[in-house]
Design a protein around this motif. Structure first.
Motif, PDB file in Angstrom:
ATOM      1  N   GLU A 142     -10.238   2.712  19.748  1.00 51.47           N
ATOM      2  CA  GLU A 142     -11.511   2.577  19.053  1.00 51.47           C
ATOM      3  C   GLU A 142     -11.377   2.957  17.585  1.00 51.47           C
ATOM      4  OE1 GLU A 142     -15.889   2.526  20.466  1.00 51.47           O
ATOM      5  OE2 GLU A 142     -14.279   3.133  21.776  1.00 51.47           O
ATOM      6  N   ILE A 143     -10.557   3.980  17.315  1.00 48.23           N
ATOM      7  CA  ILE A 143     -10.457   4.502  15.955  1.00 48.23           C
ATOM      8  C   ILE A 143      -9.602   3.596  15.076  1.00 48.23           C
ATOM      9  CG2 ILE A 143      -9.509   6.387  14.599  1.00 48.23           C
ATOM     10  CD1 ILE A 143     -10.352   8.276  16.832  1.00 48.23           C
ATOM     11  N   CYS A 144      -8.450   3.158  15.605  1.00 43.73           N
ATOM     12  CA  CYS A 144      -7.537   2.444  14.714  1.00 43.73           C
ATOM     13  C   CYS A 144      -7.099   1.085  15.250  1.00 43.73           C
ATOM     14  CB  CYS A 144      -6.318   3.305  14.419  1.00 43.73           C
ATOM     15  SG  CYS A 144      -5.467   3.811  15.883  1.00 43.73           S
ATOM     16  N   GLY A 145      -7.514   0.703  16.424  1.00 45.70           N
ATOM     17  CA  GLY A 145      -7.226  -0.651  16.874  1.00 45.70           C
ATOM     18  C   GLY A 145      -5.916  -0.838  17.598  1.00 45.70           C
ATOM     19  N   GLY A 146      -5.178   0.243  17.827  1.00 38.99           N
ATOM     20  CA  GLY A 146      -3.916   0.104  18.549  1.00 38.99           C
ATOM     21  C   GLY A 146      -3.885   1.066  19.715  1.00 38.99           C
ATOM     22  N   ARG A 147      -3.176   0.698  20.742  1.00 37.05           N
ATOM     23  CA  ARG A 147      -3.094   1.595  21.890  1.00 37.05           C
ATOM     24  C   ARG A 147      -1.793   2.389  21.917  1.00 37.05           C
ATOM     25  NH1 ARG A 147      -6.042   0.962  26.410  1.00 37.05           N
ATOM     26  NH2 ARG A 147      -4.209   1.403  27.637  1.00 37.05           N
ATOM     27  N   LEU A 148      -0.786   1.894  21.246  1.00 35.20           N
ATOM     28  CA  LEU A 148       0.491   2.608  21.260  1.00 35.20           C
ATOM     29  C   LEU A 148       1.024   2.781  19.834  1.00 35.20           C
ATOM     30  CD1 LEU A 148       2.253   3.689  23.556  1.00 35.20           C
ATOM     31  CD2 LEU A 148       3.646   1.674  23.331  1.00 35.20           C
ATOM     32  N   THR A 149       0.931   1.728  19.067  1.00 31.49           N
ATOM     33  CA  THR A 149       1.389   1.796  17.670  1.00 31.49           C
ATOM     34  C   THR A 149       0.149   1.882  16.800  1.00 31.49           C
ATOM     35  OG1 THR A 149       1.471  -0.584  17.752  1.00 31.49           O
ATOM     36  CG2 THR A 149       3.534   0.557  18.039  1.00 31.49           C
TER      37      THR A 149
ATOM     38  N   PRO B  42     -13.474  -5.813  27.673  1.00 35.05           N
ATOM     39  CA  PRO B  42     -13.679  -6.308  26.308  1.00 35.05           C
ATOM     40  C   PRO B  42     -12.878  -5.475  25.316  1.00 35.05           C
ATOM     41  CG  PRO B  42     -15.617  -5.120  27.081  1.00 35.05           C
ATOM     42  CD  PRO B  42     -14.694  -5.221  28.245  1.00 35.05           C
ATOM     43  N   MET B  43     -12.379  -6.140  24.286  1.00 38.50           N
ATOM     44  CA  MET B  43     -11.565  -5.416  23.318  1.00 38.50           C
ATOM     45  C   MET B  43     -12.464  -4.613  22.375  1.00 38.50           C
ATOM     46  SD  MET B  43      -8.398  -5.695  23.754  1.00 38.50           S
ATOM     47  CE  MET B  43      -8.662  -5.573  25.494  1.00 38.50           C
ATOM     48  N   LYS B  44     -11.865  -3.564  21.819  1.00 40.82           N
ATOM     49  CA  LYS B  44     -12.619  -2.679  20.941  1.00 40.82           C
ATOM     50  C   LYS B  44     -12.893  -3.346  19.585  1.00 40.82           C
ATOM     51  CE  LYS B  44     -12.550   1.142  23.474  1.00 40.82           C
ATOM     52  NZ  LYS B  44     -11.951   0.612  24.672  1.00 40.82           N
ATOM     53  N   GLU B  45     -13.838  -2.778  18.879  1.00 42.75           N
ATOM     54  CA  GLU B  45     -14.264  -3.305  17.578  1.00 42.75           C
ATOM     55  C   GLU B  45     -13.085  -3.486  16.619  1.00 42.75           C
ATOM     56  OE1 GLU B  45     -17.358  -4.080  16.505  1.00 42.75           O
ATOM     57  OE2 GLU B  45     -16.624  -4.486  14.487  1.00 42.75           O
ATOM     58  N   ARG B  46     -12.203  -2.463  16.535  1.00 43.83           N
ATOM     59  CA  ARG B  46     -11.121  -2.520  15.555  1.00 43.83           C
ATOM     60  C   ARG B  46      -9.811  -3.012  16.157  1.00 43.83           C
ATOM     61  NH1 ARG B  46     -12.031   3.273  12.440  1.00 43.83           N
ATOM     62  NH2 ARG B  46     -14.198   2.934  11.939  1.00 43.83           N
ATOM     63  N   PHE B  47      -9.859  -3.585  17.340  1.00 44.68           N
ATOM     64  CA  PHE B  47      -8.634  -4.021  18.008  1.00 44.68           C
ATOM     65  C   PHE B  47      -7.859  -5.000  17.134  1.00 44.68           C
ATOM     66  CE2 PHE B  47      -6.303  -6.948  20.766  1.00 44.68           C
ATOM     67  CZ  PHE B  47      -5.516  -6.041  21.435  1.00 44.68           C
ATOM     68  N   ARG B  48      -6.544  -4.832  17.134  1.00 48.46           N
ATOM     69  CA  ARG B  48      -5.705  -5.699  16.303  1.00 48.46           C
ATOM     70  C   ARG B  48      -4.999  -6.721  17.184  1.00 48.46           C
ATOM     71  NH1 ARG B  48      -3.859  -0.502  13.933  1.00 48.46           N
ATOM     72  NH2 ARG B  48      -1.933  -0.854  15.040  1.00 48.46           N
ATOM     73  N   GLY B  49      -5.538  -7.935  17.210  1.00 52.12           N
ATOM     74  CA  GLY B  49      -4.918  -9.004  17.991  1.00 52.12           C
ATOM     75  C   GLY B  49      -4.158  -9.948  17.089  1.00 52.12           C
TER      76      GLY B  49
END
Ligand code: SF4
Ligand code: SF4
Lengths: 363, 148
Positions: A142-149, B42-49
């Protein structure tokens, strides 16, 4: 003495935590000598650093110790900030502490789960640990968009402020995790089978630990009270009140128990940091082109030990040299000493208690 | 000796029961996992795809090209006869090089380039991933769940 034979453990082996290859000379069930072979995950990250600008290298530090990306980001950014004399806003400093400590918690959780699995506690403790870890991974997502990196920490600040409601999530997690720690103790720590498997196994004496420049939980489990957060405080660590847990015997059980204690201390730090977090803008607005000259060495306390970045700059856009001192590399060095004379199943137990990550050993 | 041996067996048995008590408590809790291909989170708001682009917003400043640590983006442009208007001739993205760091999104002055919510990126031919045409509005249409 019977006929000696050599067992090749790894590089593809479930208990070597990555692509580590151990060459064991055995006499029956007893390990006589052990020789770790490295390099199966080598990506020449240090050389890559010389060909990337300071900002561009941050995503690569994620891939060092991939269980503690935040801490690696932090170590590198602190080194660059020290080299180029960049100030960091106070809110960013507090958030960095919180992120680093949360990452320490989840890194230790993985270590605990995999160690229990190495001892034959099939998958239950591992899944319990991953269930708890998932809460923080989701928060980081949620904070930075990555789950591992994560790639969250920037030179001079952070990539973005935390979304609203994060504080509450962290507070809930602290409450939840304290309850879980009791469960881990019930399930593992004082279980007699667990004790029988891990007590007095792989004893690392203080002297050996210092001679092999072992750092982190492994060193503290041997009874040496050494923590960079206390000895050389960076960020705002000197403002918080926390203890350095130490072990007594330096065996595999001590190393396991110490991680549970450290989780508790990390939760304490997070609790204090959340209460004192100042207002302001933590986002780094500085120009992304950095230039500087000189050299610097910055070390931070990673979940696995002392992570150091040695940077040499010659005034160009990219560092002239970047040397990474990774904790797992030194910690693994003590393995041959520890497994001598043990059964092969106990050698697996010792290896699990070292808590190594191949990403930062091979770099 | 025998007594100690039997005692140890009993103590071990008891500790197993104690451990089972912990797992038993968890049996009746709600499952924490999802049946992935059926239920999707659902993916999070800041998810990087995957990297995505609003072509009309791009001002051809080349900042994203310069910041990309893995040189995954490729941009070309031509200046029209009036010596002012610039047109993009090609803007491609190499998904096999990209490390999904999000630096391009962060640096873009007009928010033209961004990372979307796509995470299921299996292609039949890996060559399709080498140069995804960001100018096309069909770029991720063929992938299930593809947006933009
Ligand atoms: S996400 Fe990172 S690696 Fe991928 S295209 Fe953008 S800058 Fe390059
Ligand atoms: S940074 Fe944004 S505006 Fe500049 S070239 Fe890249 S996509 Fe276009």
């Amino acid at each position: 003495m019977g006929e000696l034979f050599t067992v090749n453990m790894g590089p593809q082996h479930p208990s070597t935590h990555g692509v580590l290859y151990l060459e064991l000379v055995m006499d029956g069930e007893i390990v006589l000598s052990c020789k770790p072979h490295l390099g199966y995950l080598h990506r020449s990250i240090e050389k890559i650093a010389e060909n990337r600008t300071y900002t561009q290298f941050i995503p690569f530090t994620d891939r060092l110790d991939y269980l503690a990306s935040m801490n690696n980001n932090l170590g590198y950014c602190l080194a660059v900030e020290k080299l180029l004399n960049i100030a960091v806003p106070p809110r960013a400093q507090y958030l960095r502490v919180i992120m680093a400590e949360l990452n320490r918690v989840i890194s230790h959780l993985v270590a605990i789960g995999t160690f229990a699995q190495d001892l034959g506690a099939y998958a239950t403790p591992l899944f319990y640990a991953f269930r708890d870890r998932e809460k923080i991974v989701e928060l980081f997502d949620e904070i930075c968009g990555g789950r591992l990196t994560y790639n969250y920490i920037r030179i001079g600040g952070l990539s973005g402020d935390v979304p609203a409601g994060t504080e509450q999530v962290i507070k809930d997690f602290i409450k939840y995790e304290r309850k879980q720690l009791v469960e881990y103790n019930e399930l593992l720590t004082y279980n007699v089978i667990f004790l029988a498997r891990s007590k007095k196994i792989g004893i690392l004496t203080q002297e050996t630990a210092i001679n092999y420049s072992v750092t982190g939980p492994m060193l503290r489990a041997s009874g040496v009270k050494w923590d960079i957060r206390k000895e050389e405080p960076y960020l705002v660590y000197d403002k918080f009140d926390f203890d350095i847990p130490t072990g007594t015997a330096g065996d595999a059980w001590d190393r396991f128990k110490l991680k549970l204690d450290e989780i508790e201390q990390s939760l304490r730090i997070i609790e204090q940091a959340i209460g004192a977090i100042p207002e302001g803008n933590p986002v780094s607005k500085v120009n992304r082109v950095f230039r500087g000259s000189g050299e610097t060495y910055m070390r931070t306390e990673n979940p696995k030990g002392e992570l150091g970045f040695y940077l040499v700059a010659d005034g160009g856009l990219m560092p002239y040299r970047c040397k990474i001192r990774s904790p797992s590399f030194s910690n693994l060095g003590a393995l041959p000493e520890l497994v001598k004379g043990l059964n092969i199943s106990d050698a697996v137990c010792v290896l699990g208690s070292l808590d190594i990550v191949m990403g930062e050993i091979d770099r | 000796m025998l007594f100690i041996y039997i005692k140890r067996i009993f103590v071990g048995f008891y500790s197993i029961l104690k451990g089972l008590k912990v797992t038993f408590k968890n049996i009746f809790k709600k499952p924490v996992t999802l049946h992935y291909p059926v239920v999707k989170q659902p993916m999070k708001e800041r998810f990087r795809g995957m990297v995505d682009l609003y072509p009309e917003k791009c001002v051809i400043c080349y900042q994203c090209i310069r910041i990309c640590p893995t040189a995954a983006l490729d941009l070309g442009h031509k200046v029209l006869e009036d010596n002012k208007t610039k047109n993009i001739t090609k803007f491609t993205f190499n998904a096999e090089l990209c490390c999904f760091c999000g630096l391009c999104e962060e640096i873009c002055p007009t928010d033209a380039i961004f990372l979307n919510k796509m995470y299921e990126v299996s292609y039949f031919d890996h060559k399709d991933l080498l140069s995804i045409d960001l100018m096309s509005n069909q770029k991720y249409k063929h992938v299930d769940g593809g947006v933009s």
